[in-house]
Write a protein that holds these residues in place. Sequence first.
Motif, PDB file in Angstrom:
ATOM      1  N   ILE A 121       0.846  -1.204   0.000  1.00  0.00           N
ATOM      2  CA  ILE A 121       0.000   0.000   0.000  1.00  0.00           C
ATOM      3  C   ILE A 121       0.878   1.250   0.000  1.00  0.00           C
ATOM      4  N   ARG A 122       1.903   1.263   0.831  1.00  0.00           N
ATOM      5  CA  ARG A 122       2.814   2.415   0.860  1.00  0.00           C
ATOM      6  C   ARG A 122       3.583   2.549  -0.444  1.00  0.00           C
ATOM      7  N   LEU A 123       4.016   1.423  -0.979  1.00  0.00           N
ATOM      8  CA  LEU A 123       4.754   1.452  -2.243  1.00  0.00           C
ATOM      9  C   LEU A 123       3.888   2.014  -3.366  1.00  0.00           C
ATOM     10  N   ALA A 124       2.651   1.529  -3.458  1.00  0.00           N
ATOM     11  CA  ALA A 124       1.755   1.993  -4.523  1.00  0.00           C
ATOM     12  C   ALA A 124       1.475   3.486  -4.399  1.00  0.00           C
ATOM     13  N   ALA A 125       1.207   3.950  -3.176  1.00  0.00           N
ATOM     14  CA  ALA A 125       0.896   5.372  -2.980  1.00  0.00           C
ATOM     15  C   ALA A 125       2.106   6.247  -3.293  1.00  0.00           C
ATOM     16  N   GLY A 126       3.260   5.889  -2.758  1.00  0.00           N
ATOM     17  CA  GLY A 126       4.454   6.706  -2.977  1.00  0.00           C
ATOM     18  C   GLY A 126       4.923   6.686  -4.412  1.00  0.00           C
ATOM     19  N   PHE A 127       4.911   5.503  -5.029  1.00  0.00           N
ATOM     20  CA  PHE A 127       5.401   5.415  -6.401  1.00  0.00           C
ATOM     21  C   PHE A 127       4.426   6.049  -7.387  1.00  0.00           C
ATOM     22  N   ALA A 128       3.141   6.006  -7.098  1.00  0.00           N
ATOM     23  CA  ALA A 128       2.174   6.698  -7.962  1.00  0.00           C
ATOM     24  C   ALA A 128       2.446   8.199  -7.980  1.00  0.00           C
ATOM     25  N   LEU A 129       2.727   8.767  -6.820  1.00  0.00           N
ATOM     26  CA  LEU A 129       3.084  10.193  -6.759  1.00  0.00           C
ATOM     27  C   LEU A 129       4.357  10.465  -7.545  1.00  0.00           C
ATOM     28  N   PHE A 183      11.884  14.342   7.425  1.00  0.00           N
ATOM     29  CA  PHE A 183      10.494  13.971   7.192  1.00  0.00           C
ATOM     30  C   PHE A 183       9.823  13.519   8.484  1.00  0.00           C
ATOM     31  N   VAL A 184      10.561  12.834   9.343  1.00  0.00           N
ATOM     32  CA  VAL A 184       9.995  12.455  10.638  1.00  0.00           C
ATOM     33  C   VAL A 184       9.730  13.694  11.478  1.00  0.00           C
ATOM     34  N   LEU A 185      10.634  14.669  11.421  1.00  0.00           N
ATOM     35  CA  LEU A 185      10.456  15.915  12.161  1.00  0.00           C
ATOM     36  C   LEU A 185       9.251  16.693  11.650  1.00  0.00           C
ATOM     37  N   TRP A 186       9.088  16.745  10.329  1.00  0.00           N
ATOM     38  CA  TRP A 186       8.005  17.529   9.729  1.00  0.00           C
ATOM     39  C   TRP A 186       6.653  16.833   9.789  1.00  0.00           C
ATOM     40  N   PRO A 236       5.158   9.948   6.396  1.00  0.00           N
ATOM     41  CA  PRO A 236       6.558  10.185   6.027  1.00  0.00           C
ATOM     42  C   PRO A 236       7.134   9.076   5.166  1.00  0.00           C
ATOM     43  N   ALA A 237       6.699   7.837   5.375  1.00  0.00           N
ATOM     44  CA  ALA A 237       7.195   6.735   4.552  1.00  0.00           C
ATOM     45  C   ALA A 237       6.771   6.907   3.099  1.00  0.00           C
ATOM     46  N   ILE A 238       5.505   7.247   2.875  1.00  0.00           N
ATOM     47  CA  ILE A 238       5.002   7.434   1.517  1.00  0.00           C
ATOM     48  C   ILE A 238       5.693   8.601   0.834  1.00  0.00           C
ATOM     49  N   LEU A 239       5.837   9.707   1.544  1.00  0.00           N
ATOM     50  CA  LEU A 239       6.473  10.885   0.959  1.00  0.00           C
ATOM     51  C   LEU A 239       7.951  10.645   0.662  1.00  0.00           C
ATOM     52  N   LEU A 240       8.639   9.917   1.525  1.00  0.00           N
ATOM     53  CA  LEU A 240      10.036   9.585   1.267  1.00  0.00           C
ATOM     54  C   LEU A 240      10.182   8.712   0.032  1.00  0.00           C
ATOM     55  N   VAL A 241       9.286   7.741  -0.127  1.00  0.00           N
ATOM     56  CA  VAL A 241       9.293   6.907  -1.335  1.00  0.00           C
ATOM     57  C   VAL A 241       9.113   7.780  -2.568  1.00  0.00           C
ATOM     58  N   ALA A 242       8.166   8.718  -2.503  1.00  0.00           N
ATOM     59  CA  ALA A 242       7.897   9.583  -3.650  1.00  0.00           C
ATOM     60  C   ALA A 242       9.117  10.434  -3.990  1.00  0.00           C
ATOM     61  N   VAL A 243       9.712  11.063  -2.984  1.00  0.00           N
ATOM     62  CA  VAL A 243      10.858  11.936  -3.234  1.00  0.00           C
ATOM     63  C   VAL A 243      12.046  11.146  -3.763  1.00  0.00           C
ATOM     64  N   ALA A 244      12.349  10.014  -3.134  1.00  0.00           N
ATOM     65  CA  ALA A 244      13.538   9.249  -3.500  1.00  0.00           C
ATOM     66  C   ALA A 244      13.449   8.656  -4.902  1.00  0.00           C
ATOM     67  N   SER A 245      12.257   8.303  -5.349  1.00  0.00           N
ATOM     68  CA  SER A 245      12.124   7.637  -6.642  1.00  0.00           C
ATOM     69  C   SER A 245      11.760   8.582  -7.783  1.00  0.00           C
ATOM     70  N   THR A 246      11.440   9.834  -7.475  1.00  0.00           N
ATOM     71  CA  THR A 246      11.032  10.773  -8.517  1.00  0.00           C
ATOM     72  C   THR A 246      12.178  11.125  -9.460  1.00  0.00           C
ATOM     73  N   PHE A 247      13.391  11.276  -8.926  1.00  0.00           N
ATOM     74  CA  PHE A 247      14.495  11.799  -9.721  1.00  0.00           C
ATOM     75  C   PHE A 247      14.832  10.906 -10.912  1.00  0.00           C
TER      76      PHE A 247
END
Length: 204
Positions: free
Chosen positions: A11-19, A60-63, A70-81
């Motif tokens: 579920i986290r992978l799908a959400a983050g990678f879709a973004l 991300f944990v702080l914010w 934070p897990a979903i957003l980190l996946v999105a940021v790390a894989s976007t580039f």
Amino acid sequence: IIWANTEGTLIRLAAGFALAAAAGVMLGIAMGRYRWVEEVFVPIVSIGYPIPGLAYAPLFVLWFGLGDLPAILLVAVASTFAVIINTWKGVKAVNPIWIRAAETMGASGRQMFWRIMLPGALPYIITGLRLGLAQAWRILIAVEMLVAVERGLGRMIFGAQEFLNTDVMLAGIAMIGVIGLALEKQVFERLERYTVVRWGMMTA
């Protein structure tokens, strides 16, 4: 417990990678088509791409606190580039003869995009999605060990390590590999077969 933890990770992978896929493809196409977008974002992407995704984890944990967000957003940021770079290169690599031919035949901007630019860049886009998904897997499993999610393969492996449950750790690692293979065979190979291979742009 492996099925419940696998479900949480997927579920986290799908959400983050879709973004990541949506943002990466759109921005990469814009960079390839518009010079000013390219000039603005190439330095940003060049700086961000080499930074390991885990370096962002404390911020991300702080914010955003602990848990799924934070897990979903980190996946999105790390894989976007990876998606951005390959999409951008793909648009730039479209055969200019195709573009001139379409312009000669009076193609509109929308037709140029859907009939020429997107199909021409698709082999690069698929490669970017493959690389982005690999990045997403790596960062997600590591982040699940850090952000206190309720369930997930990373959390399961980390918890098993505390109790020396080698069998549970190996089962989690094997599941990660199996899912990666299934995604490659059932998603990316099928996508290639029904698009760029069918159009004669790649060989099977």
